[in-house]
Design a protein around this motif. Structure first.
Motif, PDB file in Angstrom:
ATOM      1  N   PHE A  86     -42.160 -30.942 -38.666  1.00 38.55           N
ATOM      2  CA  PHE A  86     -43.273 -31.856 -38.950  1.00 38.55           C
ATOM      3  C   PHE A  86     -42.506 -33.301 -39.403  1.00 38.55           C
ATOM      4  N   THR A  87     -42.780 -34.055 -38.668  1.00 36.86           N
ATOM      5  CA  THR A  87     -42.014 -35.231 -38.585  1.00 36.86           C
ATOM      6  C   THR A  87     -42.375 -36.375 -37.768  1.00 36.86           C
ATOM      7  N   ASN A  88     -41.539 -37.605 -38.177  1.00 37.49           N
ATOM      8  CA  ASN A  88     -41.783 -38.669 -37.184  1.00 37.49           C
ATOM      9  C   ASN A  88     -40.515 -39.458 -37.051  1.00 37.49           C
ATOM     10  N   HIS A  89     -39.533 -38.546 -37.218  1.00 43.39           N
ATOM     11  CA  HIS A  89     -37.878 -38.966 -37.088  1.00 43.39           C
ATOM     12  C   HIS A  89     -37.546 -38.906 -35.461  1.00 43.39           C
ATOM     13  N   LEU A  90     -38.547 -38.534 -34.474  1.00 43.12           N
ATOM     14  CA  LEU A  90     -37.911 -38.025 -33.301  1.00 43.12           C
ATOM     15  C   LEU A  90     -38.562 -39.146 -32.061  1.00 43.12           C
ATOM     16  N   PHE A  91     -38.994 -40.193 -32.658  1.00 39.48           N
ATOM     17  CA  PHE A  91     -39.675 -41.210 -31.839  1.00 39.48           C
ATOM     18  C   PHE A  91     -39.016 -42.311 -30.940  1.00 39.48           C
ATOM     19  N   PRO A 112     -36.503 -43.708 -49.485  1.00 37.67           N
ATOM     20  CA  PRO A 112     -36.108 -42.449 -49.271  1.00 37.67           C
ATOM     21  C   PRO A 112     -34.686 -41.913 -48.691  1.00 37.67           C
ATOM     22  N   GLY A 113     -34.400 -42.479 -47.572  1.00 38.42           N
ATOM     23  CA  GLY A 113     -33.113 -41.923 -46.816  1.00 38.42           C
ATOM     24  C   GLY A 113     -33.202 -42.744 -45.713  1.00 38.42           C
ATOM     25  N   PRO A 114     -31.803 -42.636 -44.884  1.00 36.44           N
ATOM     26  CA  PRO A 114     -31.607 -43.374 -43.837  1.00 36.44           C
ATOM     27  C   PRO A 114     -32.577 -42.836 -42.759  1.00 36.44           C
ATOM     28  N   GLU A 115     -32.935 -41.827 -42.747  1.00 37.92           N
ATOM     29  CA  GLU A 115     -33.796 -41.183 -41.452  1.00 37.92           C
ATOM     30  C   GLU A 115     -35.312 -41.345 -41.663  1.00 37.92           C
ATOM     31  N   ALA A 116     -35.784 -42.190 -42.810  1.00 39.25           N
ATOM     32  CA  ALA A 116     -37.147 -42.254 -43.131  1.00 39.25           C
ATOM     33  C   ALA A 116     -37.674 -43.453 -42.329  1.00 39.25           C
ATOM     34  N   ALA A 117     -38.450 -43.174 -41.396  1.00 40.38           N
ATOM     35  CA  ALA A 117     -38.824 -44.135 -40.193  1.00 40.38           C
ATOM     36  C   ALA A 117     -39.671 -45.144 -40.911  1.00 40.38           C
ATOM     37  N   VAL A 118     -40.794 -44.807 -41.630  1.00 40.24           N
ATOM     38  CA  VAL A 118     -41.845 -45.560 -42.043  1.00 40.24           C
ATOM     39  C   VAL A 118     -41.341 -46.191 -43.323  1.00 40.24           C
ATOM     40  N   SER A 119     -40.885 -45.433 -44.302  1.00 43.42           N
ATOM     41  CA  SER A 119     -40.369 -45.780 -45.820  1.00 43.42           C
ATOM     42  C   SER A 119     -39.084 -46.768 -45.709  1.00 43.42           C
ATOM     43  N   TYR A 120     -38.208 -46.269 -44.854  1.00 45.43           N
ATOM     44  CA  TYR A 120     -36.901 -47.292 -44.771  1.00 45.43           C
ATOM     45  C   TYR A 120     -36.793 -48.096 -43.616  1.00 45.43           C
ATOM     46  N   GLN A 121     -36.688 -47.210 -42.457  1.00 45.16           N
ATOM     47  CA  GLN A 121     -36.408 -48.234 -41.126  1.00 45.16           C
ATOM     48  C   GLN A 121     -37.313 -49.504 -41.012  1.00 45.16           C
ATOM     49  N   ALA A 180     -48.662 -52.562 -39.805  1.00 44.72           N
ATOM     50  CA  ALA A 180     -49.964 -52.131 -39.255  1.00 44.72           C
ATOM     51  C   ALA A 180     -50.092 -50.741 -39.245  1.00 44.72           C
ATOM     52  N   PRO A 181     -51.109 -50.059 -39.129  1.00 43.30           N
ATOM     53  CA  PRO A 181     -51.246 -48.429 -39.214  1.00 43.30           C
ATOM     54  C   PRO A 181     -50.507 -47.600 -38.144  1.00 43.30           C
ATOM     55  N   PHE A 182     -50.164 -46.498 -38.756  1.00 47.25           N
ATOM     56  CA  PHE A 182     -49.750 -45.321 -37.829  1.00 47.25           C
ATOM     57  C   PHE A 182     -50.292 -44.232 -38.014  1.00 47.25           C
ATOM     58  N   ASN A 183     -50.331 -43.355 -36.963  1.00 48.58           N
ATOM     59  CA  ASN A 183     -50.785 -41.880 -37.212  1.00 48.58           C
ATOM     60  C   ASN A 183     -49.709 -41.412 -38.316  1.00 48.58           C
ATOM     61  N   ASP A 184     -50.261 -40.178 -38.980  1.00 46.92           N
ATOM     62  CA  ASP A 184     -49.542 -39.446 -40.041  1.00 46.92           C
ATOM     63  C   ASP A 184     -48.700 -38.790 -38.835  1.00 46.92           C
ATOM     64  N   TYR A 188     -45.113 -45.681 -32.958  1.00 46.50           N
ATOM     65  CA  TYR A 188     -43.774 -45.573 -33.243  1.00 46.50           C
ATOM     66  C   TYR A 188     -42.647 -45.897 -32.311  1.00 46.50           C
ATOM     67  N   ARG A 189     -42.812 -45.582 -31.221  1.00 47.10           N
ATOM     68  CA  ARG A 189     -41.956 -45.914 -30.258  1.00 47.10           C
ATOM     69  C   ARG A 189     -41.557 -47.559 -29.977  1.00 47.10           C
ATOM     70  N   ASP A 190     -42.910 -48.038 -29.781  1.00 55.43           N
ATOM     71  CA  ASP A 190     -42.980 -49.634 -29.828  1.00 55.43           C
ATOM     72  C   ASP A 190     -42.355 -50.263 -31.150  1.00 55.43           C
ATOM     73  N   TYR A 191     -42.555 -49.701 -32.214  1.00 51.13           N
ATOM     74  CA  TYR A 191     -41.905 -50.344 -33.429  1.00 51.13           C
ATOM     75  C   TYR A 191     -40.570 -50.025 -33.428  1.00 51.13           C
ATOM     76  N   HIS A 192     -39.803 -48.737 -33.009  1.00 51.88           N
ATOM     77  CA  HIS A 192     -38.509 -48.727 -32.957  1.00 51.88           C
ATOM     78  C   HIS A 192     -37.826 -49.490 -32.047  1.00 51.88           C
TER      79      HIS A 192
END
Length: 286
Positions: free
Chosen positions: A90-95, A141-150, A211-215, A274-278
């Motif tokens: 359960f993640t958003n770290h794989l996009f 939170p940490g280096p892998e946190a897409a929304v909260s850190y990256q 902007a908003p993202f899906n959970d 997410y992919r676009d933002y990355h």
């Protein structure tokens, strides 16, 4: 220059060993056990308390035995996924584009208000503008946190606001740095910021939000048989229609002080934002 250091909070967390039920089929004819790793959005105890009852329900309903596998931090848990030690996540770290080749597939997502990347501080803080954070300690939170850190740190980079990055291990750890006065602000997930306010009674001031993202997404490894993945997905998305499943979801939401949630079917296309933002992140954060 941006300084990155690990918060002292890690020492306290280290006392709790990784919650990893590394059960597997160890004898002929024994039942296969699949490992499930959700991102550590809260401390280890709360994260386990949230997910273990859900794992029990899904295992009984689907006939597929799932076991929770958590690391000490969100980055540790994601490392299990990247090392192919788990079967569901359960993640958003794989996009990020470089992880697409791993072949993980989206099965479902959690409902609720959209997730936004935020930079927040306590409502009592004198800080009212991002520029006032220059040179300050900012907790994430940490280096892998897409929304909260990256995503949030990228905003500071784009605005040429140098800060000292402090990793708290999870969102609760980052907020602990803020409350203690060790950090001037926090890079946050809006849902988790709301949960923090509800649990702590401490109001926050939003200095910036995206902007908003899906959970986060329920995802499955390509090595899991399709029939097994489908059974797990049906169990998750059917929880809200089953009185017992609704109770489990309600208890989970009450634990972290959020509105009741459900799981609904989702596809990879639901995470294109997410992919676009990355793709637009500074090179050092991709």
């Amino acid at each position: 220059m941006t300084l990155i250091r690990t918060a002292g909070l890690f020492a306290a967390c280290a006392a709790a060993a990784s919650i990893a039920h590394a059960a597997q089929a160890t004898a002929a004819g024994s039942e296969a056990v699949y490992q499930f790793s959700p991102v550590n959005q809260h401390n280890v105890q709360i994260t386990a308390g949230y997910w273990n009852p859900i794992m029990e329900y899904i295992s009984r309903t689907s006939g597929v035995t799932l076991r929770l596998k958590l690391g000490r931090t969100s980055a540790d848990t994601t490392s299990f996924v990247l090392a192919q030690e788990v079967d569901f996540a359960f993640t958003n770290h794989l996009f990020a584009s470089e992880r697409a080749s791993m072949g993980w597939r989206v099965l479902a997502r959690r409902t609720g208000t959209p997730v936004r990347s935020q930079i927040v501080t306590l409502a009592t803080s004198p800080v009212r503008d991002l520029r006032e954070l220059a040179g300050a300690d900012i907790a994430f939170p940490g280096p892998e946190a897409a929304v909260s850190y990256q995503f949030s740190y990228a905003e500071l980079v784009r605005r040429d606001i140098p800060v000292n990055v402090v990793f708290g291990g999870n969102m609760d750890g980052a907020f602990a740095q803020l409350v203690s006065g060790k950090a001037r602000a926090v890079g946050a997930n809006s849902q988790l910021a709301e949960s923090f306010v509800a649990r702590s009674g401490k109001a926050l001031r939003v200095l910036w939000q995206s902007a908003p993202f899906n959970d986060l997404a329920l995802m499955v490894s390509p090595r899991v048989p399709a029939a097994t993945a489908d059974a797990v997905a049906r169990a998750f998305t059917g929880m809200a229609d089953d009185p017992r499943g609704r109770r489990v979801l309600a208890d989970a939401a009450a634990l972290v002080r959020t509105a009741p949630i459900a799981f609904v079917p989702a596809t990879d296309a639901d995470y294109d934002s997410y992919r676009d933002y990355h793709g637009r992140l500074p090179a050092g954060l991709r």
